[in-house]
Each structure stands twice: as C-alpha cells, then as structure tokens.
Write an enzyme that holds these catalytic residues in place. Structure first.
Site, PDB file in Angstrom:
ATOM      1  N   HIS A  70       0.864  -1.186   0.000  1.00 18.63           N
ATOM      2  CA  HIS A  70       0.000   0.000   0.000  1.00 18.63           C
ATOM      3  C   HIS A  70       0.898   1.232   0.000  1.00 18.63           C
ATOM      4  O   HIS A  70       1.687   1.422   0.921  1.00 18.63           O
ATOM      5  CB  HIS A  70      -0.888  -0.030   1.237  1.00 18.63           C
ATOM      6  CG  HIS A  70      -1.861   1.101   1.290  1.00 18.63           C
ATOM      7  ND1 HIS A  70      -2.940   1.188   0.447  1.00 18.63           N
ATOM      8  CD2 HIS A  70      -1.909   2.211   2.065  1.00 18.63           C
ATOM      9  CE1 HIS A  70      -3.624   2.289   0.711  1.00 18.63           C
ATOM     10  NE2 HIS A  70      -3.016   2.928   1.693  1.00 18.63           N
ATOM     11  N   ASP A  74       0.635   5.200  -0.071  1.00 17.42           N
ATOM     12  CA  ASP A  74      -0.201   6.392  -0.046  1.00 17.42           C
ATOM     13  C   ASP A  74       0.370   7.395  -1.036  1.00 17.42           C
ATOM     14  O   ASP A  74       1.554   7.745  -0.964  1.00 17.42           O
ATOM     15  CB  ASP A  74      -0.253   6.961   1.376  1.00 17.42           C
ATOM     16  CG  ASP A  74      -1.084   6.066   2.291  1.00 17.42           C
ATOM     17  OD1 ASP A  74      -2.150   5.616   1.842  1.00 17.42           O
ATOM     18  OD2 ASP A  74      -0.655   5.802   3.428  1.00 17.42           O
ATOM     19  N   ASP A  91      -7.797   1.042   2.293  1.00 22.78           N
ATOM     20  CA  ASP A  91      -7.442   1.945   3.394  1.00 22.78           C
ATOM     21  C   ASP A  91      -8.303   3.207   3.437  1.00 22.78           C
ATOM     22  O   ASP A  91      -7.930   4.176   4.072  1.00 22.78           O
ATOM     23  CB  ASP A  91      -5.962   2.343   3.246  1.00 22.78           C
ATOM     24  CG  ASP A  91      -5.437   3.099   4.451  1.00 22.78           C
ATOM     25  OD1 ASP A  91      -5.892   2.814   5.569  1.00 22.78           O
ATOM     26  OD2 ASP A  91      -4.578   3.983   4.277  1.00 22.78           O
ATOM     27  N   HIS A 139      -6.870   9.314  -0.691  1.00 25.38           N
ATOM     28  CA  HIS A 139      -7.507   9.157   0.616  1.00 25.38           C
ATOM     29  C   HIS A 139      -6.745   9.696   1.830  1.00 25.38           C
ATOM     30  O   HIS A 139      -7.159   9.451   2.968  1.00 25.38           O
ATOM     31  CB  HIS A 139      -7.915   7.696   0.846  1.00 25.38           C
ATOM     32  CG  HIS A 139      -6.765   6.734   0.957  1.00 25.38           C
ATOM     33  ND1 HIS A 139      -6.451   5.849  -0.030  1.00 25.38           N
ATOM     34  CD2 HIS A 139      -5.874   6.505   1.938  1.00 25.38           C
ATOM     35  CE1 HIS A 139      -5.415   5.115   0.345  1.00 25.38           C
ATOM     36  NE2 HIS A 139      -5.040   5.493   1.550  1.00 25.38           N
TER      37      HIS A 139
HETATM   38 ZN   LIG Z   1      -3.575   4.661   2.758  1.00 21.57          ZN
END
Ligand SMILES: [Zn+2]
Length: 1040
Positions: A266, A268, A378, A583
């Site tokens: 993951h 970001d 997430d 997000h």
């Molecule tokens: Zn995230």
C-alpha cells in the site's frame, strides 16, 4: 555423529516453558549470539573500497546525479535535513577468498535508499521495511568481476516521513539521517533457512496453545532440532531441516480453510511525505518486487492506482518495461481500476466515474485489460453509490478492510454482497486478518481463520502481505515463511494466489452469502469530512469548473465551426483533481507540504479552467460578445445546469461598478439580458425597534436578531413557521475537539458534551442592502479565543432560500466550529445528498449503529422533512454534517495540529443556505436549488443583439438530473450525456436537444456501447427509463 549419539538418549522435554525459551534463545538476536544459530547468519565482512557522496535538496534523475562531484563519506556520518537527498558512490571489491559464497551488500540507514547498478534501479533498501541486503551474487564465481560500483540514492525521510516525536506529528524539519552500516558480507543461506523453520515451529508451539497437540509436536520438533544442530558445523544442518520438513509435510484434512496470499504494497500517493517522494517510493518498492519475482516465479503482487503506474512509466522507463513483462506473465497484477485510491465519501458522483474512466482506460491501454476488482483497502468509508459505479465500469468485485477500524460496532461480515442505493450488487471481501500489510506469520494466518465472520459460508480468504502505507512491499522472508505453511496440519492452507483466483472461488461459493444494503460507514475518522477546508473547497469548486468547461466545450463542439474540444487539457486537469482526491489528501489527513501541493493543483485547475471556459464561450457565442470593452449594453448569461433558472445576478458595469439584474436563462444554454426584469415582489428589508431585522421576498420571511440569528423563518404561502418556539437558528457553536490519537482524522463522540454557543458580538447586525432585487444584512462575532466571523445574510428576489456568505479568520487550536439550525420538524430520519442520489440516516441514537453516526457526511444538501413540510440546509463547499433530534448542524472548521500544525489556520470563505419548503424535498426542488447554489450563472458583457435565448438540452422529468456532458473518449464526433434519477423514483424521461444528433445509444460509464442500447431518435428526443437512482450514459453522435 553428535546428533546420532544424542539421539539414543533423546526424550521429549517435560517442561514446556524451558523448551520454548531454549528455542527462543537459539534464535535470539540479543542473547547468546556468540553460540546460537542467529549469530551464524552472516560470515566474513568487508568494508567498501571507497564511499563518497553528494547532497541535494532536489529529487534529481540518476544521470544528473552521477555527474556531480562526490566527497568522501564514512559509516556513522549523518545527512539531512529532512527531505534532502544524498547520493552515495560505493566502490566494492569482493575478497577472492569468498569464491563459492553468497555475497550481500548490506546497507543500513534510517533514510529510504535505492540501489542503482549500471544506471538502473535494482533494489530498495529501507531498514523499517526489513530490507537491508542487496544480493550481489548467490554464489561467487572465480571468473566473475570482483569489483563493482553501486550508487545509493538516500532520501532523507523514513518509511513514514519524519514525524517529530510520533508518526503522525508534523515532520521535524531538522532531522538528520545516519548511515549506520555499509559493507560486504558472506550470507549463510543454510543458517537462514533453518532460522525460518524454527521461527515457524516456535510460533506454532506458542500460538496453537496447550490444548492443541500440534503445539507440542511443533515444540518437540524444534527442541530436537536444537539438539541436532551444531552451529559450528553446517553438516549437521540438513538433519535438523529434515525434522522440520517432516512436520511441515503432515497435511491438513479436506475441510481446512484456504488463504490466498497476494503480495501487496500500500503506497499512499501522498501523506506524511509529498507527492514527489511517492514517485520514488513506488520505484523503490516495485523494483524490489520485480527483483523478488525473478527468483520467486510464484510470487504475485496486486498493485493499484493508475497514477502511480504513470509516474513510474515516465520517471523509470526501464523498471516500467520489467513491470509490463511481469504483468503479461500474470504475476504483477493491476487492480482497482481507479486513477488513485480515492476517498470513498467526498468526491462527487462524476468524479468517481472519472476515477474509473481515467484508471480503467490507462490499464486497458498499458496492459491490454481493465481491472476486475475495485480495491480500496485503506479508505475512510464507502458511499452507497459505489456498487452501481463499479458495475458500470466493468467491476463486480470489491476489496477493502478498513471497516475493521470501526470504533463502536464490529462489522458482521468479511465476505458478502454489498448492495447500493439503486440495488446494484458487488461481491465484497474484507481480508479477515484485518490488514493489508501481513508479514506471512503464523499468528496472522491463525487470526485470518479465527476472525472470519462468514465461517461455514465461504472457506477462502485473502491475505495481503508486504510492508505498506509508506511502501516497502513483500520480502523474501515472508515468502519463505508461507512456503512452509502451504499445507501443514493445524494451520490453514496458504497458497500464493491472485485476487481473480480468490474472487472466482468466492463467486462459486456465494450461494450462502449475506447482503449488506447501503453505505459502508466507517465509525472513525469523521473529522476528515471537515479538516483542511481549503482542500474541500478546492475539490468542490474544481468539480464545478471542469463540469462547466466540459458542458460549454461540448456545446461549442456540437455547434460546429473550428472549435477544437480541449480533450488533452481536460484530461490533464481531471487527473490533477483526481489525484487530490487521494484518501489522505481530500480527507485532509496529510502534512503541510502536501496541502501546499494540493492547493497549487487546484489553482492550476482554476487558472487553466478559466481560460478553457473563455475559449468555449467565445466559440459558442462569439457573435454575441461585446466587441470592445467598457461599453457593455447587454449581458450574456450562461446556464450550465439542465433546468431553466430565474435568479438575481451581478452584472459588471463601467469602472468596476456592479448592478443587479433578475434574469431567466433556459436549461443548458444562454440568454441575452438587456432590460432588467422586475420581480413580482421585491425584497423588503426592515429594521425593528429592538435592533432585529426582518426580510421578506414574497416566498419566505425571516427575522434576524442583532447577532445574526434567525428567530423566525416563515414560508409565506403556508404561513408555516420553520423554527421551534424560542429557538434561534444560524447559531454558531464551538466544541473542544481533542481526539484520542488521529488528530486530523477523528472527532470523538464526547466533543458534543463540550458545546459552547458563540455569543461574543463584535459588530451588531446592520442592513447592507436595502432590498429590491436583493436584501442583505451583516454582522461580526468573536469565535473562541482569537478568531472572528463576519457574515452577510442575503435574500434575493424570488429565491426560496436565505443565503449566508461567511468569512472567518480562524486561529484556533483543537476547536470545532459548527452552525446549528433547530427546526420545527419531527422526523426520525434525515436525508443527505450523496453521489448521484441521497440516503437517509436516523436523527436518533437508539442503537450503537445509530449513535456511532453522530457526525456524518453529505454533499450539497441535507434535509429533514415531515409529511408536507421540511427544511433543507444547502452548502457550497462543506461535507461534514449531522441531524440529531430536530437540529440540523453543518460542520464548518476544525483545528487539528497533526500531521499539519497549520491546518485550517487563516482566512475562509464559504456559503450555506437554509430552505424551508412545502411538500417533499423532491417536489420542492431542493436538489435543483442546491445545484444552483453551487453552479452560479455566468455573466459576460455582450453586444446589443436582439433578445434571444438558446437551450441545448432539457429533460422532461424533474426527477432526472443531467449531470455531465462531455466529448466521447474515443469518438471526437460524439458527446456523452450522463443523467441520473435523483428522487428515488421510477420514471420515464425525455432527453431533448436542439443539437444536431444523428445517432443515440446507451453506453456504460466507460463509454462502451451497451448491447441493444441503440435509442430511437424521436421528435421529443430520446426516451429514457429510470429506476430509483439509476445512472444512465447516452452517447450522442453529432451531425445532421
Ligand atoms: Zn492509505
């Protein structure tokens, strides 16, 4: 020999604890490393032949870096400050005596490193991600060159940025990053394999528990392996490994659960680090994955976010080519289908469509296929409109795990059908281990089985392994652990798999699955609807700008002439907007550097959007525009919304003056306004003796006290009072806002207990516009310690709502500002606008599911209605709201300090409006009025042409909203019209157009024509059938 001798007297140990701890110490990194197995992992070491470096504040390409002047450096040196980059040149000379051995380059630092070899990135090295070794050779050959040069690009930030004191604290600008190790070592793979065996056995012994006989079998095997092993004599290792293999190969029965392990990382797209660093995080993480795939052909890796692929494509073409190869092999698996993993609540319906449109088209172009799973592990809650949008974009499957973060209620399923507001369903899976960053441990696979809420319904689940959030991804060790657990009695089966394989099996097993209807609300992070108000405002405004540019450009295109639809510019601007919907950006949970980037992107959309709009208007109505400036005689007014509007606008006159005019403009078209129209009833404004001010316009009548509070709000035709006796609306309230940890993210239930009405008057209410076309009054308040609020309350002729134009100088810390509207309406539910529709949430706190939604999100409006009457609250850039009892609240500003200590400090301007109405909010046109508030009419000086009006599109039913009009992606001669049913009703509507259309067909959200979707063109346009909240896209081929 030794093991055989010992074997004769070997008996199982009697004391469980001493046996356990004995094995632990044999593996310990801290104790007995002089004589235990761990101490033998590495053999001889040797420093680099030379080490030099240079530092830069920019993130520069390799070619530029290697041409710089490097100065001597040494282990122990530190570099910085934060966000700098240090490039190291490392000359290595492997001792000839290491022939036949596995040789690693070991690099340890608290920064994030990337190894470059022969001008290509080859390995990410990040201590926090358990990656400190770059394998130079698995077995050094005599003939191999023993000298080589590597470059290491060291980012002066950690995996999670550089928070000062805690992870989510604002970054420490002065942090130094130390190089703690740089050396060549001999790696003893046989020791490593034995360590992994023993770790798994030790975990089984501890975690299966004393009531489980496998626990003892594992413990006794491990104990025996320690007996057999002479750490100084590698020839004893195979016997120990055989003991482990014997227990690992004892198989499960048929009924055992199967875990589908998929590599994942993951990343970001921006969070505790800026966008630019994410590009390098992708490269560091993915090059490591590619490297692992070369030696582990079974490894699969699910990878989302088209934007990240695009970054790597443009900045790391060599790596990208390797990724394309592994995509073709089915190992590197693109998932998600969206441009970024966006927030699941706040983006508009059309933005969500564009996330998929930009994403799926990218995946199709780059990899020859679209994604079949939506992937949002997430994100902070999921709109009830998403199932329909997924289905419209070729996706029937959805994966997340975030609802495991719920603070109040445990979500009852891990595998289920999720049904949206229109009835669309998607198969949804939450990995039952409640994580997207597993490490392939026994504990995690046991939790996955135990925690699964759908036992007996499905027997397969996902297990995403790899370091995440800041990147990192899988490691060799994770893979090696899971190999040992592939099918071992007592543990679930662990297979390396793909999302497609898992979902295909779940689809076959789906007959027993339950269904969850409506939104997937995250009972946490509800502050993210409000935090970083400028980002929220930028999002709403830029959604409007791109809407208007597309509408006007499409009309210009359809009107013919030489107009070039700005497809590539629009794609660029959309991608900036979509990126900011990531997000941690749109929710406001990012650091200041990211906020600055995001606001720059919005500024760019505003700037470029204004230019594009001007070009479209010039092409559309060139002959009507004012030939020379300064002598405007008429005004051209454009309406981009699909209904006729009668509103008061401001016209700019000579020398910067502004005059008001009441205008009527047809749907999706324009009108030339010359003589101002007089309203049937002008706005009357009256000051009363007690200082209060009354305003009315023939539709509503209001009374305002000196503090700007509404003491009366009446709907004139029914003489119905909207406010309860003795209550004031437009009441500001300030709350203490100190969450438990996640500062920018969370507002806790207990903040409601700290409510303080704002009552410090700075400037009492006074009349600012005396009436006629517009009446207004303004006042100022002190808010909290040092903030001020100034508001102009505006009533326009013919308007059914009262507008509140608000300016705030905000300088608070851990405070939450809301405005409240108590209303004389009794209803157990309030209605909130969401993407392409609306939903209801309770106004009471009966159950834990009800009160956990003490702070919720909405788009342009919320409404509370009883039969025949209701009150709606509209807004132009807010998302946080609540309705408890009979009080509607709009959340205005927060003041969190982490991860951005400057969050929301400064000037804010926003508008909200209150609209009492007869009948239902649908029949009263609340939906249309909220659009009007958000999409102001455009007024342009025009020549004194004949009074004329033109409309491009209209829709026969007020239940249907024409939301978007754009050029078709693959057909420059066609436009796509997107409409949705907004009332929650089944209707037939006619879409009428004055544009030349020769063909019409239904298409999906990716603009692929639907089978049998051709629509007959009739006199009245095309006939469209809608069920509640149905979104339809119509492709119109232009031409006679
Ligand atoms: Zn995230």
């Amino acid at each position: 020999m030794r093991s055989a001798q010992r074997g004769r007297s070997m008996a199982a140990p009697k004391h469980r604890r001493t046996a356990l701890e004995r094995v632990q110490k044999f593996l310990s990194e801290t104790y007995f490393t002089d004589c235990n197995l761990r101490g033998r992992l590495f053999g001889d070491r040797c420093p680099p032949a030379s080490l030099s470096c240079f530092q830069t504040s920019r993130r520069i390409p390799y070619d530029e870096a290697v041409g710089q002047k490097f100065s001597p450096a040494k282990v122990g040196d530190s570099f910085g400050p934060t966000w700098e980059t240090c490039w190291f040149k490392v000359e290595l000379s492997i001792p000839p005596a290491w022939a036949g051995r596995e040789v690693h380059f070991v690099w340890e630092s608290d920064g994030e490193g990337m190894v470059w070899r022969d001008a290509q990135p080859v390995q990410g090295l990040t201590k926090e991600g358990e990656k400190t070794s770059y394998i130079l050779t698995r077995s050094l050959k005599e003939m191999e060159p023993h000298s080589l040069t590597l470059y290491v690009e060291l980012a002066c930030n950690g995996l999670f940025g550089a928070g000062k004191g805690s992870m989510i604290a604002p970054p420490d600008p002065d942090r130094r990053f130390t190089l703690s190790k740089a050396e060549l070592v001999v790696f003893n793979r046989d020791v490593y394999e034995l360590l992994v065996d023993l770790e798994i056995l030790l975990d089984m012994a501890q975690l299966l528990g004393e009531e489980n006989q496998r626990s003892f079998q594992a413990l006794y095997t491990a104990n025996q392996m320690v007996n057999v092993c002479d750490v100084t004599d590698p020839s004893t290792f195979p016997a120990a490994r055989d003991l482990a293999a014997a227990i690992f190969s004892q198989r499960n029965g048929e009924s055992q659960h199967t875990i589908h392990a998929v590599g994942h990382c993951h990343i970001d797209s921006a969070w505790l680090w800026p966008y630019e660093e994410t590009i390098r995080k992708c490269a560091r993480s993915w090059v490591t994955v590619v490297h692992l795939m070369e030696s582990n052909p079974e490894l699969t890796f699910a990878c989302s976010q088209a934007q990240q692929f695009e970054w790597v494509r443009s900045c790391y073409p060599g790596l990208y080519a390797q990724i394309q190869d592994f995509v073709a092999k089915g190992q590197f698996v693109p998932v998600g289908g969206t441009w970024v993993e966006m927030d699941g609540n706040l983006p508009s319906g059309e933005s969500m469509v564009r996330q998929f449109l930009q994403g799926q088209r990218f995946f199709q172009q780059q990899f020859g296929r679209i994604c079949s799973e939506f992937w949002l592990p997430d994100t902070f809650g999921y709109s009830a409109q998403l199932p329909q949008l997924m289905r419209g974009c070729g996706i029937r499957r959805f994966l997340t795990q975030k609802l495991s973060w719920n603070l109040v209620n445990t979500f009852p399923h891990h595998t289920f059908f999720w049904e949206g507001i229109d009835g669309s369903r998607v198969l949804t899976h939450f990995p039952p281990g409640d994580s997207y960053g597993m490490h392939g441990r026994v504990e995690e696979v046991l939790k996955t089985v135990k925690n699964n809420k759908d036992k007996g319904r499905v027997n397969h689940s996902a297990f995403l392994f790899g370091f995440g959030d800041g990147g990192g991804g899988p490691t060799q060790k994770m893979l090696d652990r899971m190999k040992r657990m592939s099918d071992t009695d007592g543990l679930p089966r662990v297979q390396i798999s793909t999302p497609d394989r898992l979902f295909s099996i779940l689809e076959k097993e789906s007959s027993q699955l339950c269904t969850w209807v409506g939104e997937l609300f995250l009972e946490l992070h509800n502050g993210t609807y409000t935090t970083q108000a400028q980002i929220k405002k930028g999002n709403r405004e830029c959604e409007r700008i791109l809407h208007d540019v597309e509408v006007l450009s499409s009309l210009a295109l359809a009107r013919g002439g030489a107009f070039q639809y700005p497809a590539s510019q629009l794609q660029r601007l959309w991608r900036l907007l979509l990126l900011n919907q990531f997000h941690d950006v749109l929710p406001g949970s990012c650091i200041q550097l990211v906020v600055e980037d995001a606001l720059r992107y919005y500024a760019e959309i505003r700037r470029a959007g204004a230019g594009l709009q001007e070009e479209a208007v010039r092409s559309l109505c060139g002959d009507l525009l004012q030939p020379e400036a300064g002598s405007a005689e008429s005004t051209l007014v454009l309406n981009t919304l699909p209904w006729e509007r009668t509103e008061v606008i401001a016209r700019s006159g000579p020398a910067g003056t502004e005059t008001l005019a009441l205008v009527t403009v047809p749907s999706m078209g324009y009108a030339i306004v010359r003589e101002p129209v007089l309203p049937a009833q002008p706005v009357a404004v009256r000051r009363q003796e007690d200082g209060s001010i009354a305003m009315e316009n023939g539709v509503i009548a209001v009374c305002l006290d000196v503090m700007g509070r509404l003491t009366s709000l009446r709907l004139l035709d029914s003489q119905r009072e909207s406010l309860p006796d003795g209550c004031c609306a437009n009441q500001f309230a300030l709350f203490d806002d100190v969450p438990l940890y996640w500062d920018a993210w969370d507002v806790m239930d207990y903040h409601l207990e700290t409510r303080k009405p704002v009552t410090m008057l700075l400037k009492p209410l006074e009349i600012t516009l005396a009436g006629g076309l517009r009446g207004s009054a303004s006042f100022s308040l002190r808010v909290g310690e040092s903030s001020t609020l100034t508001q102009e309350i505006i009533l326009d002729a013919t308007s059914p709502y009262l507008r509140f134009l608000t300016q705030v100088e905000w300088k608070e810390a851990h405070k939450f500002l809301k405005v409240e509207f108590p209303v004389q309406v009794r209803s157990t539910n309030a209605t909130y606008e969401i993407q392409f529709g609306h939903l209801q949430r309770p106004t009471h706190w009966n159950t834990s599911w009800d009160w956990a939604r003490f702070e919720v999100w909405a788009h342009k409006w919320l409404d509370v209605s009883e039969h025949g009457f209701g009150v709606a609250l509209l807004n132009d850039c807010k998302y946080g709201a609540s309705a408890h009892g009979n009080v509607l609240s709009l959340s205005l500003l927060r003041a969190p300090k982490s991860p951005d200590a400057t969050a929301d400090i400064g000037h804010h301007q926003f508008t909200y409006a209150v609209m009492p109405h007869r009948g239902s909010f649908q029949d009263a046109g609340v939906i249309q009025r909220a659009y009007n508030l958000n999409f102001p009419l455009h007024a342009v000086p025009a020549s004194s042409a004949q009074c004329l009006a033109w409309s491009a599109f209209s829709v026969s039913s007020p239940a249907v909203v024409l939301e978007a009009l754009k050029q078709a992606e693959d057909r420059p001669d066609a436009v796509v019209v997107r409409l949705y049913e907004a009332h929650g009703s089944t209707v037939v509507a006619w879409l009428q157009t004055s544009l030349p259309v020769k063909e019409a067909m239904l298409c999906d959200l990716l603009e692929r024509p639907a089978a049998g979707g051709r629509l007959p063109l009739e006199q009245r346009g095309v006939r469209l059938s809608f069920t509640p909240f149905r979104v339809l896209s119509v492709l119109l081929v232009l031409g006679q």
